[in-house]
Scaffold this active site. Structure first.
Site, PDB file in Angstrom:
ATOM      1  N   ASP A  47      -3.760   4.556   3.029  1.00  0.00           N
ATOM      2  CA  ASP A  47      -2.871   4.697   3.088  1.00  0.00           C
ATOM      3  C   ASP A  47      -2.134   4.897   4.139  1.00  0.00           C
ATOM      4  OD1 ASP A  47      -1.781   6.285   1.455  1.00  0.00           O
ATOM      5  OD2 ASP A  47      -1.492   5.652  -0.117  1.00  0.00           O
ATOM      6  N   SER A  48      -0.693   5.027   4.293  1.00  0.00           N
ATOM      7  CA  SER A  48      -0.846   5.589   5.485  1.00  0.00           C
ATOM      8  C   SER A  48      -0.068   7.018   4.971  1.00  0.00           C
ATOM      9  CB  SER A  48       0.923   4.829   5.616  1.00  0.00           C
ATOM     10  OG  SER A  48       1.856   5.013   4.824  1.00  0.00           O
TER      11      SER A  48
END
EC number: 3.4.21.12
Length: 62
Positions: A47-48
């Site tokens: 994920d970011s």
């Protein structure tokens, strides 16, 4: 930018999630950060947040 406990905040498409701590971010576009620790970042694989923390690790050699 200050991110307080329990709040998610999106910066340049990267989501920061703090857990009871304050996260202060400077010059994110250049990867410079202050006050971020493993304990207060969302770092789910792929994920970011994970990408953001990897950038932090590279900058500071953690």
């Amino acid at each position: 930018v200050n991110v307080l406990g329990g709040i998610e905040y999106s910066i340049n498409n990267a989501t920061l999630c703090s857990v009871g701590f304050s996260v202060r971010v400077f010059n994110y576009a250049e990867g410079a950060v202050r006050g971020l620790t493993q304990g207060n970042a969302c770092m789910g694989r792929g994920d970011s947040g994970g990408s953001w923390f990897t950038l932090f690790e590279r900058q500071y050699g953690l």
